[in-house]
Write a protein that holds these residues in place. Sequence first.
Motif: not given
Length: 171
Positions: A90-99
């Motif tokens: 990807x050419x930019x940041x990837x927002x990720x989450x986990x709980x």
Amino acid sequence: MTDTLFESASLATRRFNTGDSAFIFELLNTPAWKKFIGDRGIHTMQDATDYIINSPLASYAKNGYGGWLVTLKDTMQPIGMCGLFKRDYLDGPDLGFAFLPEFEGRGYAYESTMAAIAHVRSNYNITGLYATTMLANARSRKLLERCGFMHKGTLAIPNVDDSSMLYYLSL
């Protein structure tokens, strides 16, 4: 707490440190993490410490961002991860989450994602965020859309068998 990066109504978010190994061990071995994110081979506490050193801490040093630890604000109990990840594809940041499973379905992923987006807007020179999720992960797709991400198509991610859904949020 002095190391808090940002807060929301019920959550405080900070950078990971090597003292978070037990939490990382637990989170990365949950069924949902392994199913939707992938097995990171975290079999011992040393593996968890190495993960923290080689993933979030290395990303903070290299990119200025990374995965952040999400805690309950009133007790500082770690409940999840939300943050930005640099992906080669990807050419930019990837927002990720986990709980952790016991904290899913309570609105914490939405709350932390919206707080993270506000933090990024205020503190980084980033024009947009990507997010990816597996087609089978309907909860994550719904959450991303609720947070304002727009579906941009599918993406073949290296070393992942299924194609993933690609989302983008213009900042």
